[in-house]
Write a protein that holds these residues in place. Structure first.
Motif, PDB file in Angstrom:
ATOM      1  N   ARG A   1       0.838  -1.190   0.000  1.00 29.42           N
ATOM      2  CA  ARG A   1       0.000   0.000   0.000  1.00 29.42           C
ATOM      3  C   ARG A   1       0.875   1.243   0.000  1.00 29.42           C
ATOM      4  NH1 ARG A   1      -1.701  -4.079   4.085  1.00 29.42           N
ATOM      5  NH2 ARG A   1       0.149  -3.218   5.009  1.00 29.42           N
ATOM      6  N   VAL A   2       0.635   2.101  -1.005  1.00 27.57           N
ATOM      7  CA  VAL A   2       1.411   3.334  -1.137  1.00 27.57           C
ATOM      8  C   VAL A   2       0.445   4.508  -1.079  1.00 27.57           C
ATOM      9  CG1 VAL A   2       2.981   4.664  -2.587  1.00 27.57           C
ATOM     10  CG2 VAL A   2       3.132   2.153  -2.563  1.00 27.57           C
ATOM     11  N   ALA A   3       0.686   5.403  -0.130  1.00 20.67           N
ATOM     12  CA  ALA A   3      -0.125   6.616  -0.016  1.00 20.67           C
ATOM     13  C   ALA A   3       0.636   7.780  -0.627  1.00 20.67           C
ATOM     14  CB  ALA A   3      -0.436   6.912   1.449  1.00 20.67           C
ATOM     15  N   VAL A   4      -0.109   8.632  -1.313  1.00 23.89           N
ATOM     16  CA  VAL A   4       0.463   9.812  -1.954  1.00 23.89           C
ATOM     17  C   VAL A   4      -0.068  11.064  -1.252  1.00 23.89           C
ATOM     18  CG1 VAL A   4       0.626  11.137  -4.093  1.00 23.89           C
ATOM     19  CG2 VAL A   4       0.618   8.629  -4.180  1.00 23.89           C
ATOM     20  N   ILE A   5       0.854  11.890  -0.772  1.00 22.64           N
ATOM     21  CA  ILE A   5       0.472  13.204  -0.250  1.00 22.64           C
ATOM     22  C   ILE A   5       0.834  14.197  -1.342  1.00 22.64           C
ATOM     23  CG2 ILE A   5       0.759  14.941   1.540  1.00 22.64           C
ATOM     24  CD1 ILE A   5       1.819  12.746   3.376  1.00 22.64           C
ATOM     25  N   GLY A   6      -0.128  14.531  -2.169  1.00 23.65           N
ATOM     26  CA  GLY A   6       0.104  15.454  -3.278  1.00 23.65           C
ATOM     27  C   GLY A   6      -0.536  16.795  -3.027  1.00 23.65           C
ATOM     28  N   LYS A   7      -0.805  17.496  -4.100  1.00 21.72           N
ATOM     29  CA  LYS A   7      -1.379  18.839  -4.011  1.00 21.72           C
ATOM     30  C   LYS A   7      -2.741  18.854  -3.334  1.00 21.72           C
ATOM     31  CE  LYS A   7       1.133  20.613  -7.931  1.00 21.72           C
ATOM     32  NZ  LYS A   7       1.083  21.207  -9.256  1.00 21.72           N
ATOM     33  N   GLU A   8      -3.474  17.749  -3.436  1.00 24.90           N
ATOM     34  CA  GLU A   8      -4.798  17.682  -2.821  1.00 24.90           C
ATOM     35  C   GLU A   8      -4.749  17.109  -1.412  1.00 24.90           C
ATOM     36  OE1 GLU A   8      -7.641  15.887  -5.486  1.00 24.90           O
ATOM     37  OE2 GLU A   8      -6.956  17.119  -7.153  1.00 24.90           O
ATOM     38  N   GLY A   9      -3.542  16.815  -0.904  1.00 27.98           N
ATOM     39  CA  GLY A   9      -3.397  16.278   0.437  1.00 27.98           C
ATOM     40  C   GLY A   9      -3.684  14.792   0.487  1.00 27.98           C
ATOM     41  N   ALA A  10      -3.810  14.283   1.703  1.00 28.47           N
ATOM     42  CA  ALA A  10      -4.097  12.867   1.909  1.00 28.47           C
ATOM     43  C   ALA A  10      -4.881  12.704   3.197  1.00 28.47           C
ATOM     44  CB  ALA A  10      -2.803  12.058   1.965  1.00 28.47           C
ATOM     45  N   PHE A  11      -5.766  11.738   3.204  1.00 32.05           N
ATOM     46  CA  PHE A  11      -6.546  11.414   4.390  1.00 32.05           C
ATOM     47  C   PHE A  11      -5.645  10.699   5.398  1.00 32.05           C
ATOM     48  CE2 PHE A  11      -9.399   8.247   6.528  1.00 32.05           C
ATOM     49  CZ  PHE A  11     -10.091   9.150   7.314  1.00 32.05           C
ATOM     50  N   PHE A  12      -5.693  11.119   6.649  1.00 24.44           N
ATOM     51  CA  PHE A  12      -4.859  10.557   7.698  1.00 24.44           C
ATOM     52  C   PHE A  12      -4.994   9.035   7.776  1.00 24.44           C
ATOM     53  CE2 PHE A  12      -4.179   9.322  12.167  1.00 24.44           C
ATOM     54  CZ  PHE A  12      -2.857   9.694  12.304  1.00 24.44           C
ATOM     55  N   GLY A  13      -6.200   8.521   7.666  1.00 23.93           N
ATOM     56  CA  GLY A  13      -6.425   7.073   7.728  1.00 23.93           C
ATOM     57  C   GLY A  13      -5.736   6.328   6.598  1.00 23.93           C
ATOM     58  N   ALA A  14      -5.640   6.955   5.427  1.00 26.58           N
ATOM     59  CA  ALA A  14      -4.920   6.328   4.315  1.00 26.58           C
ATOM     60  C   ALA A  14      -3.437   6.221   4.660  1.00 26.58           C
ATOM     61  CB  ALA A  14      -5.130   7.109   3.027  1.00 26.58           C
ATOM     62  N   LEU A  15      -2.895   7.272   5.263  1.00 29.95           N
ATOM     63  CA  LEU A  15      -1.487   7.252   5.661  1.00 29.95           C
ATOM     64  C   LEU A  15      -1.239   6.151   6.690  1.00 29.95           C
ATOM     65  CD1 LEU A  15      -0.805  11.079   6.045  1.00 29.95           C
ATOM     66  CD2 LEU A  15      -0.427   9.637   4.042  1.00 29.95           C
ATOM     67  N   MET A  16      -2.135   6.036   7.652  1.00 35.72           N
ATOM     68  CA  MET A  16      -1.976   5.055   8.729  1.00 35.72           C
ATOM     69  C   MET A  16      -2.130   3.613   8.238  1.00 35.72           C
ATOM     70  SD  MET A  16      -1.056   6.816  11.233  1.00 35.72           S
ATOM     71  CE  MET A  16      -1.070   5.531  12.465  1.00 35.72           C
ATOM     72  N   ASN A  17      -2.769   3.410   7.100  1.00 29.35           N
ATOM     73  CA  ASN A  17      -2.962   2.071   6.549  1.00 29.35           C
ATOM     74  C   ASN A  17      -2.033   1.780   5.379  1.00 29.35           C
ATOM     75  OD1 ASN A  17      -5.392   0.511   7.823  1.00 29.35           O
ATOM     76  ND2 ASN A  17      -5.946   2.672   7.828  1.00 29.35           N
ATOM     77  N   SER A  18      -1.029   2.618   5.174  1.00 28.43           N
ATOM     78  CA  SER A  18      -0.098   2.417   4.065  1.00 28.43           C
ATOM     79  C   SER A  18       1.209   1.820   4.562  1.00 28.43           C
ATOM     80  CB  SER A  18       0.168   3.746   3.354  1.00 28.43           C
ATOM     81  OG  SER A  18       0.852   4.625   4.222  1.00 28.43           O
ATOM     82  N   ASP A  19       1.971   1.258   3.626  1.00 29.38           N
ATOM     83  CA  ASP A  19       3.316   0.762   3.912  1.00 29.38           C
ATOM     84  C   ASP A  19       4.356   1.830   3.609  1.00 29.38           C
ATOM     85  OD1 ASP A  19       2.611  -2.030   4.517  1.00 29.38           O
ATOM     86  OD2 ASP A  19       2.052  -2.118   2.401  1.00 29.38           O
ATOM     87  N   ILE A  20       4.085   2.595   2.569  1.00 31.96           N
ATOM     88  CA  ILE A  20       5.013   3.631   2.098  1.00 31.96           C
ATOM     89  C   ILE A  20       4.205   4.890   1.827  1.00 31.96           C
ATOM     90  CG2 ILE A  20       6.617   4.302   0.260  1.00 31.96           C
ATOM     91  CD1 ILE A  20       7.202   1.324  -0.181  1.00 31.96           C
ATOM     92  N   VAL A  21       4.779   6.045   2.168  1.00 32.09           N
ATOM     93  CA  VAL A  21       4.152   7.336   1.895  1.00 32.09           C
ATOM     94  C   VAL A  21       5.125   8.148   1.048  1.00 32.09           C
ATOM     95  CG1 VAL A  21       3.228   9.468   2.896  1.00 32.09           C
ATOM     96  CG2 VAL A  21       2.907   7.280   4.088  1.00 32.09           C
ATOM     97  N   VAL A  22       4.609   8.701  -0.056  1.00 34.38           N
ATOM     98  CA  VAL A  22       5.415   9.538  -0.946  1.00 34.38           C
ATOM     99  C   VAL A  22       4.697  10.868  -1.164  1.00 34.38           C
ATOM    100  CG1 VAL A  22       6.509   7.562  -2.104  1.00 34.38           C
ATOM    101  CG2 VAL A  22       4.389   8.511  -3.017  1.00 34.38           C
ATOM    102  N   THR A  23       5.396  11.787  -1.814  1.00 30.69           N
ATOM    103  CA  THR A  23       4.832  13.132  -1.972  1.00 30.69           C
ATOM    104  C   THR A  23       4.477  13.502  -3.407  1.00 30.69           C
ATOM    105  OG1 THR A  23       7.057  14.067  -2.059  1.00 30.69           O
ATOM    106  CG2 THR A  23       5.984  13.996   0.098  1.00 30.69           C
ATOM    107  N   SER A  24       4.449  12.528  -4.296  1.00 28.37           N
ATOM    108  CA  SER A  24       4.000  12.822  -5.655  1.00 28.37           C
ATOM    109  C   SER A  24       3.586  11.534  -6.349  1.00 28.37           C
ATOM    110  CB  SER A  24       5.107  13.504  -6.476  1.00 28.37           C
ATOM    111  OG  SER A  24       6.103  12.565  -6.853  1.00 28.37           O
TER     112      SER A  24
END
Length: 156
Positions: free
Chosen positions: A113-136
């Motif tokens: 599971r990869v969460a993206v924190i981009g221009k529209e942001g990211a839901f905290f729960g998605a971040l907490m349920n991901s393996d990797i977080v990236v910014t684009s």
């Protein structure tokens, strides 16, 4: 298929890449040319699906011609739709990329599971349920072309 040996975690056999669209691949409904190029390259090793509630109503047109399978999900029950879709593929073979509240259930049944924190942001729960977080979205997709990045991040 991608086979990734993650020290201390075992081998991940990833056949499918399931992508959210808005906020993940696209900002304000628009997908960059670099994202499209990366998707084309990844399609040589994985089957790619784009699942979206299509907030801006233009996702299909934006990705038309790319080697992906496209599916709209219910705007109110999209999280459940995405989860069911991944389960039908076989979640143990799925890498999921998303950023929103409706991606959490999909993340919970996916192997990677990869969460993206981009221009529209990211839901905290998605971040907490991901393996990797990236910014684009580019960073997220490049993981699947340079899998040593995944190994370096997930090794025990």
């Amino acid at each position: 298929m991608l086979k990734i040996e993650i020290p201390g975690e075992g081998i991940a056999e990833l056949k499918y890449l399931v992508l959210d669209y808005n906020g993940t691949l696209a900002a304000d409904g628009k997908c960059s040319e670099r994202v499209k190029e990366l998707i084309k390259n990844i399609s040589n090793v994985m089957e790619i699906y784009v699942l979206t509630a299509d907030t801006y109503g233009c996702a299909y047109e934006e990705i038309k011609g790319l080697p992906v399978k496209f599916q709209r999900v219910d705007p109110l029950n999209g999280g459940e739709d995405k989860k069911n879709f991944v389960e039908k593929l076989g979640g143990e073979y799925v890498a999921a990329v998303g950023n929103g509240k409706n991606d959490v259930k999909m993340f919970q049944v996916s192997r990677l599971r990869v969460a993206v924190i981009g221009k529209e942001g990211a839901f905290f729960g998605a971040l907490m349920n991901s393996d990797i977080v990236v910014t684009s979205p580019e960073d997220a997709l490049e993981l699947f072309l340079n899998t040593k990045r995944i190994v370096a991040t997930l090794r025990k």
